[in-house]
Design a protein around this motif. Structure first.
Motif, short mmCIF file in Angstrom:
data_model
loop_
_atom_site.label_atom_id
_atom_site.label_comp_id
_atom_site.label_asym_id
_atom_site.label_seq_id
_atom_site.Cartn_x
_atom_site.Cartn_y
_atom_site.Cartn_z
N TYR A 36 0.78 -1.24 0.06
CA TYR A 36 0.15 0.15 0.10
C TYR A 36 0.84 1.42 -0.01
O TYR A 36 0.78 2.11 -0.77
N SER A 37 1.87 1.14 0.88
CA SER A 37 2.94 2.54 0.91
C SER A 37 4.02 2.02 -0.06
O SER A 37 3.77 1.43 -1.17
N ASP A 65 -3.79 0.94 6.63
CA ASP A 65 -3.87 0.91 5.21
C ASP A 65 -5.32 1.20 4.61
O ASP A 65 -5.37 1.26 3.55
N SER A 71 -1.42 5.92 1.22
CA SER A 71 -1.12 5.13 0.24
C SER A 71 -0.07 5.85 -0.62
O SER A 71 0.03 7.11 -0.88
#
Ligand code: MG
Length: 162
Positions: A36-37, A65, A71
């Motif tokens: 996600y990151s 998340d 994000s």
């Protein structure tokens, strides 16, 4: 003096079409980590080790998340926030150590850069940051270069007021 230790672990899948970021350093490779990151598995394991040493939960709680703000997030910022949180509880970061388990790519040429960068993010001396890289001897998903995993430990201290 009170001493604490914390352990962290993380694993991310290696996929095509993503950059490979380890310890905040972009590593040239045909695949990158899914997440996600920025999916920096090193900094995630470290942030969890820091939070664990201070008995302050885990990164999933603190940086959910489900929160759009994380994000594509730069995990250096997450690690910095985890460090600020433990320092806010009057802990000093004594040293950290990490094991990066990656079949590919060869991380030897990047270990020094990763060490320097973690020291910079955590504002601790480079000789307090251990970075070790190993393969998984070709075994399992990590050995098939389908994932990279990281173990991290952290030591904290706190002066006790008498
Ligand atoms: Mg992660």
């Amino acid at each position: 003096m009170q001493n604490r230790v914390g352990i962290g672990y993380d694993i991310h899948r290696l996929v095509e079409g993503r950059k490979l970021i380890l310890g905040g350093i972009e590593i040239p490779y045909i695949k990158g980590l899914e997440g996600y990151s920025d999916a920096d598995v090193v900094l995630h394991a470290l942030a969890d080790a820091l939070l664990g040493a201070a008995a302050s939960g885990d990164i999933g709680e603190i940086f959910p998340d489900t929160d759009p703000k994380y994000s594509g997030a730069d995990s250096s910022q997450l690690l910095k926030q985890a460090a600020d949180l433990v320092r806010g509880k009057k802990f000093k970061i004594e040293n950290i150590d990490t094991v990066i388990i990656a079949q590919e790519p060869k991380l030897f040429p990047f270990k020094k850069q990763i060490q320097k960068n973690i020291a910079r993010i955590l504002e601790i001396p480079e000789d307090c940051v251990g970075v070790k890289a190993k393969t998984n001897e070709g075994l399992g998903e990590i050995g098939d270069a389908r994932a990279i995993a990281v173990y991290a430990v952290v030591s904290l201290s706190k002066e006790m007021s008498s």
